[in-house]
Design a protein around this motif. Structure first.
Motif, PDB file in Angstrom:
ATOM      1  N   GLY A 244       0.822  -1.206   0.000  1.00  0.00           N
ATOM      2  CA  GLY A 244       0.000   0.000   0.000  1.00  0.00           C
ATOM      3  C   GLY A 244       0.858   1.259   0.000  1.00  0.00           C
ATOM      4  N   ARG A 245       0.216   2.388  -0.133  1.00  0.00           N
ATOM      5  CA  ARG A 245       0.913   3.670  -0.136  1.00  0.00           C
ATOM      6  C   ARG A 245       0.673   4.390   1.187  1.00  0.00           C
ATOM      7  NH1 ARG A 245      -1.609   6.277  -5.419  1.00  0.00           N
ATOM      8  NH2 ARG A 245      -3.465   5.378  -4.378  1.00  0.00           N
ATOM      9  N   VAL A 246       1.657   5.183   1.595  1.00  0.00           N
ATOM     10  CA  VAL A 246       1.554   5.970   2.819  1.00  0.00           C
ATOM     11  C   VAL A 246       1.518   7.448   2.430  1.00  0.00           C
ATOM     12  CG1 VAL A 246       2.616   6.534   5.039  1.00  0.00           C
ATOM     13  CG2 VAL A 246       2.810   4.213   4.115  1.00  0.00           C
ATOM     14  N   PHE A 247       0.582   8.186   3.031  1.00  0.00           N
ATOM     15  CA  PHE A 247       0.413   9.612   2.730  1.00  0.00           C
ATOM     16  C   PHE A 247       0.472  10.415   4.022  1.00  0.00           C
ATOM     17  CE2 PHE A 247      -2.066   7.119  -0.285  1.00  0.00           C
ATOM     18  CZ  PHE A 247      -1.658   7.609  -1.505  1.00  0.00           C
TER      19      PHE A 247
ATOM     20  N   ASN B 194      -1.814  17.163   4.108  1.00  0.00           N
ATOM     21  CA  ASN B 194      -1.357  18.558   4.094  1.00  0.00           C
ATOM     22  C   ASN B 194      -2.568  19.397   3.709  1.00  0.00           C
ATOM     23  OD1 ASN B 194       0.010  20.946   4.032  1.00  0.00           O
ATOM     24  ND2 ASN B 194       1.321  20.424   2.289  1.00  0.00           N
ATOM     25  N   GLY B 195      -3.317  19.804   4.730  1.00  0.00           N
ATOM     26  CA  GLY B 195      -4.576  20.483   4.466  1.00  0.00           C
ATOM     27  C   GLY B 195      -5.599  19.484   3.952  1.00  0.00           C
ATOM     28  N   THR B 196      -6.103  19.725   2.755  1.00  0.00           N
ATOM     29  CA  THR B 196      -7.052  18.800   2.140  1.00  0.00           C
ATOM     30  C   THR B 196      -6.383  17.851   1.159  1.00  0.00           C
ATOM     31  OG1 THR B 196      -7.535  20.430   0.416  1.00  0.00           O
ATOM     32  CG2 THR B 196      -8.942  20.442   2.388  1.00  0.00           C
ATOM     33  N   GLU B 197      -5.081  18.000   0.973  1.00  0.00           N
ATOM     34  CA  GLU B 197      -4.356  17.172   0.009  1.00  0.00           C
ATOM     35  C   GLU B 197      -3.584  16.061   0.718  1.00  0.00           C
ATOM     36  OE1 GLU B 197      -1.861  19.690  -2.286  1.00  0.00           O
ATOM     37  OE2 GLU B 197      -3.524  20.764  -3.266  1.00  0.00           O
ATOM     38  N   LEU B 198      -3.307  15.002  -0.054  1.00  0.00           N
ATOM     39  CA  LEU B 198      -2.512  13.883   0.435  1.00  0.00           C
ATOM     40  C   LEU B 198      -1.186  13.862  -0.313  1.00  0.00           C
ATOM     41  CD1 LEU B 198      -5.172  11.007   0.674  1.00  0.00           C
ATOM     42  CD2 LEU B 198      -4.245  12.390   2.533  1.00  0.00           C
ATOM     43  N   GLU B 199      -0.100  13.857   0.426  1.00  0.00           N
ATOM     44  CA  GLU B 199       1.230  13.800  -0.185  1.00  0.00           C
ATOM     45  C   GLU B 199       1.815  12.407   0.039  1.00  0.00           C
ATOM     46  OE1 GLU B 199       3.749  16.849   1.260  1.00  0.00           O
ATOM     47  OE2 GLU B 199       2.367  18.488   0.746  1.00  0.00           O
ATOM     48  N   LEU B 200       2.240  11.766  -1.044  1.00  0.00           N
ATOM     49  CA  LEU B 200       2.826  10.430  -0.958  1.00  0.00           C
ATOM     50  C   LEU B 200       4.197  10.521  -0.295  1.00  0.00           C
ATOM     51  CD1 LEU B 200       2.670   7.410  -1.745  1.00  0.00           C
ATOM     52  CD2 LEU B 200       3.763   8.027  -3.918  1.00  0.00           C
ATOM     53  N   ILE B 201       4.389   9.722   0.771  1.00  0.00           N
ATOM     54  CA  ILE B 201       5.669   9.767   1.486  1.00  0.00           C
ATOM     55  C   ILE B 201       6.297   8.382   1.668  1.00  0.00           C
ATOM     56  CG2 ILE B 201       5.096  11.880   2.734  1.00  0.00           C
ATOM     57  CD1 ILE B 201       4.398  10.129   5.155  1.00  0.00           C
ATOM     58  N   GLY B 202       5.609   7.294   1.281  1.00  0.00           N
ATOM     59  CA  GLY B 202       6.228   5.984   1.485  1.00  0.00           C
ATOM     60  C   GLY B 202       5.292   4.843   1.109  1.00  0.00           C
ATOM     61  N   ARG B 203       5.572   3.685   1.646  1.00  0.00           N
ATOM     62  CA  ARG B 203       4.798   2.471   1.345  1.00  0.00           C
ATOM     63  C   ARG B 203       4.572   1.680   2.623  1.00  0.00           C
ATOM     64  NH1 ARG B 203       8.095  -1.479  -2.370  1.00  0.00           N
ATOM     65  NH2 ARG B 203       7.067  -3.111  -1.155  1.00  0.00           N
ATOM     66  N   SER B 204       3.573   0.794   2.572  1.00  0.00           N
ATOM     67  CA  SER B 204       3.242  -0.034   3.736  1.00  0.00           C
ATOM     68  C   SER B 204       3.203  -1.511   3.333  1.00  0.00           C
ATOM     69  CB  SER B 204       1.893   0.373   4.329  1.00  0.00           C
ATOM     70  OG  SER B 204       0.840   0.103   3.426  1.00  0.00           O
ATOM     71  N   GLU B 205       3.621  -2.357   4.256  1.00  0.00           N
ATOM     72  CA  GLU B 205       3.619  -3.808   4.065  1.00  0.00           C
ATOM     73  C   GLU B 205       2.822  -4.458   5.199  1.00  0.00           C
ATOM     74  OE1 GLU B 205       5.101  -5.585   1.649  1.00  0.00           O
ATOM     75  OE2 GLU B 205       6.325  -4.058   0.644  1.00  0.00           O
TER      76      GLU B 205
ATOM     77  N   ALA C  98      10.132   7.624   3.298  1.00  0.00           N
ATOM     78  CA  ALA C  98      11.365   8.224   2.776  1.00  0.00           C
ATOM     79  C   ALA C  98      11.028   9.592   2.187  1.00  0.00           C
ATOM     80  CB  ALA C  98      11.997   7.321   1.720  1.00  0.00           C
ATOM     81  N   LEU C  99      11.675  10.631   2.719  1.00  0.00           N
ATOM     82  CA  LEU C  99      11.407  11.990   2.274  1.00  0.00           C
ATOM     83  C   LEU C  99      12.714  12.725   2.005  1.00  0.00           C
ATOM     84  CD1 LEU C  99       8.641  13.110   4.803  1.00  0.00           C
ATOM     85  CD2 LEU C  99       8.358  12.830   2.330  1.00  0.00           C
ATOM     86  N   PRO C 100      12.734  13.610   0.996  1.00  0.00           N
ATOM     87  CA  PRO C 100      13.885  14.515   0.858  1.00  0.00           C
ATOM     88  C   PRO C 100      14.015  15.378   2.118  1.00  0.00           C
ATOM     89  CG  PRO C 100      12.543  14.524  -1.137  1.00  0.00           C
ATOM     90  CD  PRO C 100      11.763  13.784  -0.102  1.00  0.00           C
ATOM     91  N   LEU C 101      15.240  15.695   2.485  1.00  0.00           N
ATOM     92  CA  LEU C 101      15.470  16.422   3.729  1.00  0.00           C
ATOM     93  C   LEU C 101      14.695  17.740   3.777  1.00  0.00           C
ATOM     94  CD1 LEU C 101      19.272  15.836   4.445  1.00  0.00           C
ATOM     95  CD2 LEU C 101      17.317  15.122   5.834  1.00  0.00           C
ATOM     96  N   ALA C 102      14.603  18.430   2.661  1.00  0.00           N
ATOM     97  CA  ALA C 102      13.901  19.718   2.650  1.00  0.00           C
ATOM     98  C   ALA C 102      12.429  19.535   3.012  1.00  0.00           C
ATOM     99  CB  ALA C 102      14.049  20.374   1.284  1.00  0.00           C
ATOM    100  N   GLU C 103      11.791  18.554   2.395  1.00  0.00           N
ATOM    101  CA  GLU C 103      10.376  18.290   2.700  1.00  0.00           C
ATOM    102  C   GLU C 103      10.218  17.768   4.118  1.00  0.00           C
ATOM    103  OE1 GLU C 103       8.398  15.862  -0.134  1.00  0.00           O
ATOM    104  OE2 GLU C 103       9.313  16.859  -1.872  1.00  0.00           O
TER     105      GLU C 103
ATOM    106  N   GLU D  31      -0.902  14.135  10.414  1.00  0.00           N
ATOM    107  CA  GLU D  31      -1.923  13.115  10.169  1.00  0.00           C
ATOM    108  C   GLU D  31      -1.433  12.230   9.031  1.00  0.00           C
ATOM    109  OE1 GLU D  31      -6.175  14.875  11.645  1.00  0.00           O
ATOM    110  OE2 GLU D  31      -5.659  15.113   9.526  1.00  0.00           O
ATOM    111  N   VAL D  32      -1.295  10.944   9.321  1.00  0.00           N
ATOM    112  CA  VAL D  32      -0.755   9.976   8.365  1.00  0.00           C
ATOM    113  C   VAL D  32      -1.868   9.016   7.954  1.00  0.00           C
ATOM    114  CG1 VAL D  32       0.974   8.180   7.967  1.00  0.00           C
ATOM    115  CG2 VAL D  32       1.532  10.163   9.402  1.00  0.00           C
ATOM    116  N   ALA D  33      -1.975   8.751   6.681  1.00  0.00           N
ATOM    117  CA  ALA D  33      -2.931   7.775   6.153  1.00  0.00           C
ATOM    118  C   ALA D  33      -2.166   6.761   5.311  1.00  0.00           C
ATOM    119  CB  ALA D  33      -4.006   8.474   5.313  1.00  0.00           C
ATOM    120  N   PHE D  34      -2.628   5.520   5.336  1.00  0.00           N
ATOM    121  CA  PHE D  34      -1.965   4.472   4.551  1.00  0.00           C
ATOM    122  C   PHE D  34      -2.997   3.466   4.070  1.00  0.00           C
ATOM    123  CE2 PHE D  34      -1.985   3.226   8.958  1.00  0.00           C
ATOM    124  CZ  PHE D  34      -2.306   1.880   8.957  1.00  0.00           C
TER     125      PHE D  34
END
Length: 299
Positions: A105-108, A111-122, A143-148, A159-162
């Protein structure tokens, strides 16, 4: 005391008739009785199994247990975080259920009303025993770039969703035959994370992101959720189960009734075939007794 030759011969005739019926019982009733007992055993066993499988599926009862996020690891220019969401589930069904993953699965992060992809789930495989409990978990790799990552970690609360793409397999044995049924289930789960001090709140799941209501990070009371399956799939499987068990019950009951009737018919036919011989012997005894002297008295 009186000696009655005619009565004694009649008793002998009755004894011969009884022996004939006993022979009929041994010849016909015993095998049929054994077969009828077998059919009755099948009927009772099928009825018990049907009662245990009605309803066919009772939803699993799950509640969150403490998981957690590990400390961030910097692999320049990335920031890597791993964590796990755990749930303890109770299986109220009379068969074991094996849960595995269809696809990662994907991990988000919200960010407000938007979902930003940040990783994966097993989702590791887990088996819930019949009428037992088991612990399942979803392992997240972020996994995120250091700036983000720096911008996200500056917020006090995330708030994390997966996604969880589950594959469930039911395993049961009927009359020694292994039967398995599979079903797929997609869910979206979410939780809150406090950055400092680091704390991961309880998770909640829903069918879609729009339906997901993430609980507060400080919620202490565990929330029980039910793992439902597709109702159309359950209806089809329920129909198959009822047809199969209905056929087994009908055939076993008819078989028991037929073999008992066959036993009764065989005994009756056997005794009826022996009656002319028995009657002939009895008649011959009566003729001989009538030609003899009258009953004598013995003092």
């Amino acid at each position: 005391l009186k000696w009655h030759p005619r009565r004694q011969r009649n008793r002998i005739g009755e004894l011969v008739t009884s022996l004939a019926m006993a022979d009929g019982l041994r010849a016909y009733a015993s095998p049929c009785f054994c077969v009828s007992t077998f059919f009755l055993f099948i009927f009772v066993y099928a009825a018990i199994q049907l009662a245990g499988l009605t309803p066919l599926y009772t939803p699993l009862e799950c509640h969150s247990i403490p998981g957690g996020l590990h400390a961030p690891l910097i692999d320049f220019p990335w920031l890597n975080i791993t964590g796990a969401m755990k749930k303890e589930c109770r299986n109220p069904n009379h068969y074991s259920i094996r849960i595995s993953q269809q696809n990662p699965g994907r991990v988000f992060v919200k960010n407000g009303t938007e979902l930003e992809l940040i990783g994966r789930s097993e989702v590791p495989n887990v088996e819930l025993p019949a009428l037992g409990k088991g612990v399942g978990e979803s392992i997240m790799e972020i996994a995120l770039p250091l700036a983000e990552a720096t911008a996200l970690l500056a917020k006090p609360l995330l708030e994390v969703a997966f996604e969880m793409k589950l594959h469930s397999e039911v395993r049961l044995r009927l009359f020694g035959v292994a039967i398995s049924t599979t079903a797929e289930k997609d869910q979206v789960c979410g939780f809150q994370v406090r950055i400092s001090p680091r704390k991961m709140g309880p998770a909640r799941c829903a069918q879609t992101v729009e339906e997901l209501m993430i609980p507060d990070v400080d919620t202490e009371k565990p929330e029980v959720s039910l793992l439902q399956l597709d109702q159309d799939l359950l209806a089809r499987q329920e129909l198959k189960k009822n047809l199969a068990f209905g056929g087994i019950l009908a055939i076993s009951m008819l078989g028991a009734a037929a073999t008992m009737s066959l036993a009764a018919w065989g005994v009756h036919s056997h005794c009826k075939a022996r009656d002319p011989k028995v009657n002939a012997k009895a008649h011959q005894g009566n003729v001989e007794s009538s030609s003899e002297e009258p009953d004598s008295e013995v003092v």
